[in-house]
Design a protein around this motif. Structure first.
Motif, PDB file in Angstrom:
ATOM      1  N   SER A 197      -2.161   8.068   5.708  1.00 21.74           N
ATOM      2  CA  SER A 197      -2.891   6.851   6.330  1.00 21.74           C
ATOM      3  C   SER A 197      -3.605   5.980   5.442  1.00 21.74           C
ATOM      4  O   SER A 197      -3.842   6.320   4.063  1.00 21.74           O
ATOM      5  CB  SER A 197      -4.322   7.912   6.810  1.00 21.74           C
ATOM      6  N   ASP A 198      -3.840   4.757   5.946  1.00 23.66           N
ATOM      7  CA  ASP A 198      -4.363   3.716   4.898  1.00 23.66           C
ATOM      8  C   ASP A 198      -5.793   4.209   4.704  1.00 23.66           C
ATOM      9  O   ASP A 198      -6.493   4.293   5.602  1.00 23.66           O
ATOM     10  CB  ASP A 198      -4.171   2.483   5.622  1.00 23.66           C
TER      11      ASP A 198
ATOM     12  N   LEU B 146       0.751  -1.276   0.066  1.00 27.42           N
ATOM     13  CA  LEU B 146       0.050  -0.057   0.027  1.00 27.42           C
ATOM     14  C   LEU B 146       1.077   1.114   0.066  1.00 27.42           C
ATOM     15  O   LEU B 146       0.453   2.122   0.510  1.00 27.42           O
ATOM     16  CB  LEU B 146      -0.946  -0.032   1.197  1.00 27.42           C
ATOM     17  N   MET B 147       2.179   1.268  -0.594  1.00 30.69           N
ATOM     18  CA  MET B 147       3.132   2.375  -0.918  1.00 30.69           C
ATOM     19  C   MET B 147       3.135   2.877   0.677  1.00 30.69           C
ATOM     20  O   MET B 147       3.245   4.001   0.925  1.00 30.69           O
ATOM     21  CB  MET B 147       2.363   3.444  -1.417  1.00 30.69           C
ATOM     22  N   ASN B 148       3.183   1.849   1.732  1.00 28.63           N
ATOM     23  CA  ASN B 148       3.676   2.325   3.048  1.00 28.63           C
ATOM     24  C   ASN B 148       2.656   3.217   3.738  1.00 28.63           C
ATOM     25  O   ASN B 148       2.835   3.930   4.527  1.00 28.63           O
ATOM     26  CB  ASN B 148       5.068   2.984   3.285  1.00 28.63           C
TER      27      ASN B 148
ATOM     28  N   GLY C   4      11.211   4.656   4.145  1.00 32.05           N
ATOM     29  CA  GLY C   4       9.956   3.789   3.864  1.00 32.05           C
ATOM     30  C   GLY C   4      10.623   2.340   3.248  1.00 32.05           C
ATOM     31  O   GLY C   4      11.692   2.360   2.504  1.00 32.05           O
ATOM     32  N   ALA C   5       9.828   1.504   3.115  1.00 31.92           N
ATOM     33  CA  ALA C   5      10.498  -0.020   2.348  1.00 31.92           C
ATOM     34  C   ALA C   5       9.936   0.369   0.999  1.00 31.92           C
ATOM     35  O   ALA C   5       8.910   1.088   0.581  1.00 31.92           O
ATOM     36  CB  ALA C   5       9.401  -0.960   3.249  1.00 31.92           C
ATOM     37  N   GLY C   6      10.692  -0.634   0.221  1.00 29.32           N
ATOM     38  CA  GLY C   6      10.474  -0.758  -1.217  1.00 29.32           C
ATOM     39  C   GLY C   6      10.571   0.453  -1.923  1.00 29.32           C
ATOM     40  O   GLY C   6       9.611   0.713  -2.905  1.00 29.32           O
ATOM     41  N   ASN C   7      11.525   1.313  -1.628  1.00 35.31           N
ATOM     42  CA  ASN C   7      11.848   2.457  -2.529  1.00 35.31           C
ATOM     43  C   ASN C   7      10.713   3.565  -2.480  1.00 35.31           C
ATOM     44  O   ASN C   7      10.749   4.264  -3.611  1.00 35.31           O
ATOM     45  CB  ASN C   7      11.915   2.082  -3.947  1.00 35.31           C
ATOM     46  N   THR C   8       9.935   3.711  -1.717  1.00 36.49           N
ATOM     47  CA  THR C   8       9.039   4.627  -1.516  1.00 36.49           C
ATOM     48  C   THR C   8       9.056   5.113  -0.100  1.00 36.49           C
ATOM     49  O   THR C   8       9.308   4.199   0.959  1.00 36.49           O
ATOM     50  CB  THR C   8       7.749   4.396  -2.135  1.00 36.49           C
TER      51      THR C   8
END
Ligand SMILES: CCCC(=O)SCCNC(=O)CCNC(=O)[C@H](O)C(C)(C)COP(=O)(O)OP(=O)(O)OC[C@H]1O[C@@H](n2cnc3c(N)ncnc32)[C@H](O)[C@@H]1OP(=O)(O)O
Length: 300
Positions: free
Chosen positions: A109-110, A68-70, A100-104
């Motif tokens: 908020s979710d 979810l893009m962190n 943030g994880a995964g390059n973003t």
């Protein structure tokens, strides 16, 4: 007798500084019931907040929900509070990198969590919970840096403002998109942004929901530097090197420097001066000070 009196004064000053750092912005007097909002947030699970504490005194806090893009789920908000408490007790810590994880970086908020707490009181409770946590994060006696790769959106943009500094990678972006969500910042990012870039620029960024690329961020004073590497491990290495310029040296002194600046940033002048005196008392005659007197360094 004199030694025990000195010890007592030192302990009282230390206690006062610690209390100032931990005091919560909101409590029951503000109609805030932390246990209620924690119960609610617990229902929205997913992702994690990871903390590693390195021997060099630098902590790495990772917002980890890459699908979810962190975005921050309810349980991630709770975990952030736990990690901040852990950092408050880390006596050897000197610096902190938030990434943030995964390059973003973080997309705020979710939206699934947001949808499930639609009434205004619940929204304000979530807001008070996050403001309490991010204020404690900002007041940590650690020099903190947000490493922004990819996107820092909405609450993610707000999180960057709870750090002392921001470093951006090529192609990254900070964007306060709240207006497009029919919102304004609520995690304290509005108030902090004004203090970082000034009220005119803050108003332009919020009311225009403007994309802030690394060049614009440098121009606004929102970012310190644009890193060379666009990828995760390379940029983390660069951020570590950047931060180590400021964390080199004894923890007691680095932590005291951050505390003096926090007091100057947040308190009226007279209170800030008194706090500075208390903090001075924690390093004066301390091991680093005594060793320096023996070495008699020349500052050429
Ligand atoms: C007080 C604080 C209030 C706030 O934080 S309000 C702001 C809330 N954030 C948002 O509105 C961000 C919405 N997301 C976006 O704009 C875009 O996803 C974003 C972050 C620019 C990334 O775009 P892309 O790189 O194209 O990636 P994408 O859209 O395909 O996203 C990948 C998957 O992640 C999801 N996602 C991203 N941000 C999310 C969020 N905040 N809450 C819930 N889900 C989110 C997105 O829906 C997508 O999932 P799926 O693949 O469609 O199942």
């Amino acid at each position: 007798m004199a030694v025990s009196l000195c010890k007592k004064i030192f302990q009282t000053a230390k206690k006062r500084i610690i209390q100032q750092r931990r005091v919560s912005l909101y409590n029951v007097a503000h109609g805030y019931e932390e246990e209620l909002i924690k119960k609610k947030l617990q229902q929205f699970a997913g992702g994690s907040i990871n903390l590693s504490k390195e021997d060099n005194g630098i902590g790495i806090l990772t917002v980890n929900n890459p699908q979810l893009m962190n975005a921050f789920t309810g349980t991630m908000m709770l975990e952030l509070q736990e990690k901040v408490a852990e950092l408050e007790n880390w006596k050897d810590g000197k610096g902190l990198i938030i990434c943030g994880a995964g390059n973003t970086f973080c997309s705020g908020s979710d939206l699934n969590t947001v949808k499930a707490i639609p009434n205004s009181q619940d929204g304000m409770n979530m807001c008070m919970f996050m403001q309490n946590t991010l204020t404690r994060l900002m007041r940590l006696p650690l020099i903190s840096v947000a490493l922004i790769q990819g996107k820092a959106i909405g609450g993610g943009a707000e999180l960057t403002t709870a750090c002392d500094f921001r470093l951006m990678t090529p192609g990254s972006e900070i964007r306060f998109v709240h207006k497009h969500m029919g919102l304004v910042p609520g995690w304290g990012g509005g108030a902090r942004l004004v203090r970082i870039v000034g009220s005119g620029a803050a108003l332009r960024l919020l009311s225009g929901a403007l994309k802030v690329d690394p060049e614009r961020a440098l121009h606004l004073g929102l970012s310190e530097e644009t890193l060379l590497s666009p990828e995760e491990s390379g940029s983390l290495e660069e951020a570590r090197a950047w931060l180590s310029q400021y964390t080199e040296g004894p923890a007691s002194v680095i932590r005291a420097a951050k505390q003096v600046v926090t007091a100057g940033r947040e308190l009226p002048l007279e209170d800030a001066l008194r706090t500075e005196k208390d903090i001075f008392g924690t390093v004066w005659g301390g091991p680093a000070n005594l060793q320096a007197l023996v070495r008699r360094p020349k500052h050429k």
